[in-house]
Design a protein around this motif. Structure first.
Motif, PDB file in Angstrom:
ATOM      1  N   SER A   1       1.024  -1.187  -0.101  1.00 13.30           N
ATOM      2  CA  SER A   1       0.056   0.034   0.083  1.00 13.30           C
ATOM      3  C   SER A   1       0.940   1.386   0.119  1.00 13.30           C
ATOM      4  O   SER A   1       2.010   1.298   0.384  1.00 13.30           O
ATOM      5  CB  SER A   1      -0.844   0.193   1.220  1.00 13.30           C
ATOM      6  OG  SER A   1      -0.032   0.155   2.530  1.00 13.30           O
ATOM      7  N   THR A   2       0.273   2.301  -0.375  1.00 11.74           N
ATOM      8  CA  THR A   2       1.109   3.669  -0.616  1.00 11.74           C
ATOM      9  C   THR A   2       0.103   4.688  -0.123  1.00 11.74           C
ATOM     10  O   THR A   2      -0.925   4.778   0.050  1.00 11.74           O
ATOM     11  CB  THR A   2       1.348   4.051  -2.122  1.00 11.74           C
ATOM     12  OG1 THR A   2       2.100   2.870  -2.740  1.00 11.74           O
ATOM     13  CG2 THR A   2       2.248   5.124  -2.500  1.00 11.74           C
ATOM     14  N   TRP A   3       1.108   5.430   0.542  1.00 13.66           N
ATOM     15  CA  TRP A   3       0.526   6.588   1.449  1.00 13.66           C
ATOM     16  C   TRP A   3       1.562   7.926   1.532  1.00 13.66           C
ATOM     17  O   TRP A   3       2.748   7.553   1.249  1.00 13.66           O
ATOM     18  CB  TRP A   3       0.137   6.341   2.953  1.00 13.66           C
ATOM     19  CG  TRP A   3       1.265   5.674   3.637  1.00 13.66           C
ATOM     20  CD1 TRP A   3       2.039   4.435   3.626  1.00 13.66           C
ATOM     21  CD2 TRP A   3       1.836   6.233   5.032  1.00 13.66           C
ATOM     22  NE1 TRP A   3       2.830   4.583   4.359  1.00 13.66           N
ATOM     23  CE2 TRP A   3       2.700   5.634   5.290  1.00 13.66           C
ATOM     24  CE3 TRP A   3       1.723   7.555   5.372  1.00 13.66           C
ATOM     25  CZ2 TRP A   3       3.630   5.928   6.443  1.00 13.66           C
ATOM     26  CZ3 TRP A   3       2.602   8.136   6.477  1.00 13.66           C
ATOM     27  CH2 TRP A   3       3.318   7.166   6.848  1.00 13.66           C
ATOM     28  N   TYR A   4       0.977   9.083   1.883  1.00 15.59           N
ATOM     29  CA  TYR A   4       1.915  10.138   2.093  1.00 15.59           C
ATOM     30  C   TYR A   4       2.209  10.349   3.425  1.00 15.59           C
ATOM     31  O   TYR A   4       1.360  10.496   4.235  1.00 15.59           O
ATOM     32  CB  TYR A   4       1.185  11.414   1.421  1.00 15.59           C
ATOM     33  CG  TYR A   4       2.026  12.828   1.444  1.00 15.59           C
ATOM     34  CD1 TYR A   4       3.122  12.719   0.498  1.00 15.59           C
ATOM     35  CD2 TYR A   4       1.650  13.629   2.309  1.00 15.59           C
ATOM     36  CE1 TYR A   4       4.012  13.771   0.475  1.00 15.59           C
ATOM     37  CE2 TYR A   4       2.427  15.029   2.371  1.00 15.59           C
ATOM     38  CZ  TYR A   4       3.695  14.745   1.257  1.00 15.59           C
ATOM     39  OH  TYR A   4       4.378  15.936   1.529  1.00 15.59           O
ATOM     40  N   CYS A   5       3.674  10.418   3.607  1.00 15.88           N
ATOM     41  CA  CYS A   5       3.984  10.794   4.955  1.00 15.88           C
ATOM     42  C   CYS A   5       4.465  12.415   4.967  1.00 15.88           C
ATOM     43  O   CYS A   5       5.468  12.852   4.398  1.00 15.88           O
ATOM     44  CB  CYS A   5       5.323  10.109   5.118  1.00 15.88           C
ATOM     45  SG  CYS A   5       6.040  10.059   6.789  1.00 15.88           S
ATOM     46  N   SER A   6       3.372  13.193   5.641  1.00 16.70           N
ATOM     47  CA  SER A   6       3.639  14.394   5.661  1.00 16.70           C
ATOM     48  C   SER A   6       4.686  14.907   6.267  1.00 16.70           C
ATOM     49  O   SER A   6       5.509  16.113   6.142  1.00 16.70           O
ATOM     50  CB  SER A   6       2.275  15.432   6.325  1.00 16.70           C
ATOM     51  OG  SER A   6       1.992  14.787   7.357  1.00 16.70           O
ATOM     52  N   SER A   7       5.106  14.168   7.481  1.00 18.55           N
ATOM     53  CA  SER A   7       6.220  14.507   8.228  1.00 18.55           C
ATOM     54  C   SER A   7       7.811  14.390   7.490  1.00 18.55           C
ATOM     55  O   SER A   7       8.590  15.224   7.792  1.00 18.55           O
ATOM     56  CB  SER A   7       6.507  13.727   9.681  1.00 18.55           C
ATOM     57  OG  SER A   7       6.548  12.402   9.189  1.00 18.55           O
ATOM     58  N   ASP A   8       7.695  13.629   6.613  1.00 24.09           N
ATOM     59  CA  ASP A   8       8.974  13.293   5.774  1.00 24.09           C
ATOM     60  C   ASP A   8       8.885  13.868   4.440  1.00 24.09           C
ATOM     61  O   ASP A   8      10.035  14.225   3.747  1.00 24.09           O
ATOM     62  CB  ASP A   8       9.248  11.891   5.566  1.00 24.09           C
ATOM     63  CG  ASP A   8       9.634  11.137   7.105  1.00 24.09           C
ATOM     64  OD1 ASP A   8      10.073  11.807   8.011  1.00 24.09           O
ATOM     65  OD2 ASP A   8       9.449   9.882   7.206  1.00 24.09           O
TER      66      ASP A   8
END
Length: 378
Positions: free
Chosen positions: A281-288
């Motif tokens: 699964s793919t998601w966006y990591c806002s902290s990185d």
């Protein structure tokens, strides 16, 4: 082999929205463009023959969304094959069940169900412009915007990676140079260059033919030809990607992850894993500030380099399965259903989702308003 071209009453099939891609041995084909005698990929990852194609006209459609970001648009009568790992009393069971979209939606039982995942898809080996591992390493840590190809990797810490990449590159006729440097964050690495004495750097030329030359990190992607190459070629590509931007996770139940500033590249890695029978699964990591693709199958090792491959604990993490998370109406549209010659009656559609073929063909001969025309396929 005798096939059948059949026409029956509108609404009697189990259909996908027109335009929905179905996986064939040569790649993706819109379902309405399939013909009797064509081959599509079955749940085993091997070809199965299409025995019927049934246009359904305008149908009410639903979007079936899955836990890993996949989704398929289909009608309410479309069939789904799934299984439960526990019954209502908590006992472990592994019974396969077939239900329509409407039945799943009305009974709200889909959240308890696990859906089958395709086995590694057996595409034929291809002649590719670049060695798959080399391309994966360059997509991860390469630069495509200067006079020559650059690539960053610490030679002392990663000799097996450097040897494999450099060997593949110099076979193309380029030279290899590198120098040590210290970054502003205090860590030391090597910048490798692959210049060419003469005109037309062969490495640059091949990257340009793939549409990659000149792209920055956030615009990189995996070329389609590599996503439909053989299992070994796709595995080599994945190894090159993970040896560059992959890391071992000790949190959230995932054994490994891939990170990229390019959403398209992260999704390409996800599709690559799906094609190899690995949940992801793919998601966006806002902290990185990057996109992360998680490896959701415990026991699968995406690394080649011993520095990571030997460290990864394959017993760590949960075994994630594809589940339906939502079923919502999306309006009306043209739809088509097919039947296939697979023992389990399953084939692979969009996002490597394994879905059920129509059962209408078996019942059609008993219908008085149906027309059946046989055709011998040689």
């Amino acid at each position: 082999m005798k096939m059948y071209i059949m026409r029956g009453p509108s609404g009697s099939g189990k259909a996908l929205k027109n335009g929905t891609p179905v996986l064939s041995p040569d790649g993706w084909v819109p379902i309405e463009q399939l013909s009797v005698g064509d081959f599509v990929m079955g749940s085993s990852g091997t070809p199965t023959q299409v025995t019927g194609v049934f246009p359904q006209g305008t149908r009410e459609l639903y979007r079936v969304s899955f836990s890993d970001g996949a989704f398929v648009d289909c009608d309410g009568d479309h069939l789904w094959s799934f299984y439960r790992d526990r019954n209502d009393r908590g006992w472990e069971v592994h019974t396969t069940v077939v239900k329509t979209t409407n039945e799943l939606r009305e009974k709200m039982i889909y959240r308890k169900m696990k859906f089958p995942f395709v086995s590694a898809v057996q595409f034929n080996e291809k002649e590719l412009p670049l060695d798959p591992y080399l391309l994966g390493a360059l997509l991860a840590d390469g630069g495509f915007t200067s006079n020559s190809v650059t690539w960053t990797k610490d030679t002392e810490k990663n000799p097996d990676i450097v040897n494999r990449v450099v060997s593949a590159a110099v076979l193309l006729g380029v030279e290899h140079t590198h120098h040590r440097y210290e970054t502003d964050k205090g860590w030391v690495s090597d910048q490798h260059r692959f210049p060419f004495r003469g005109t037309g750097n062969p490495l640059v030329r091949r990257l340009r033919s793939l549409g990659l030359w000149g792209l920055g990190s956030s615009d990189k992607f995996i070329p389609d030809a590599y996503l439909t190459a053989s299992v070994q070629q796709r595995t080599n590509l994945l190894n090159g990607l993970f040896d560059g931007d992959g890391s071992i996770r000790a949190d959230r139940g995932f054994p490994a992850k891939y990170s990229s500033t390019s959403q398209e590249l992260a999704r390409g890695v996800r599709d690559l894993l799906w094609s190899l029978g690995v949940n992801a699964s793919t998601w966006y990591c806002s902290s990185d500030g990057c996109y992360v693709t998680n490896v959701g199958s415990r026991g699968y090792n995406p690394f080649f380099a011993s520095s990571k491959k030997d460290v990864l604990d394959l017993s760590h993490g949960r075994e994630y399965r594809r589940r339906v998370t939502d079923i919502v109406p999306i309006g009306y549209g043209e739809a088509t259903c097919i039947s296939v010659d697979a023992r389990d009656e399953l084939y692979v559609t969009k996002d490597y989702v394994v879905t059920h073929n129509t059962t209408w063909a078996r019942k059609l001969q008993a219908a008085t308003d149906a027309t059946i025309v046989s055709r011998d396929i040689i």
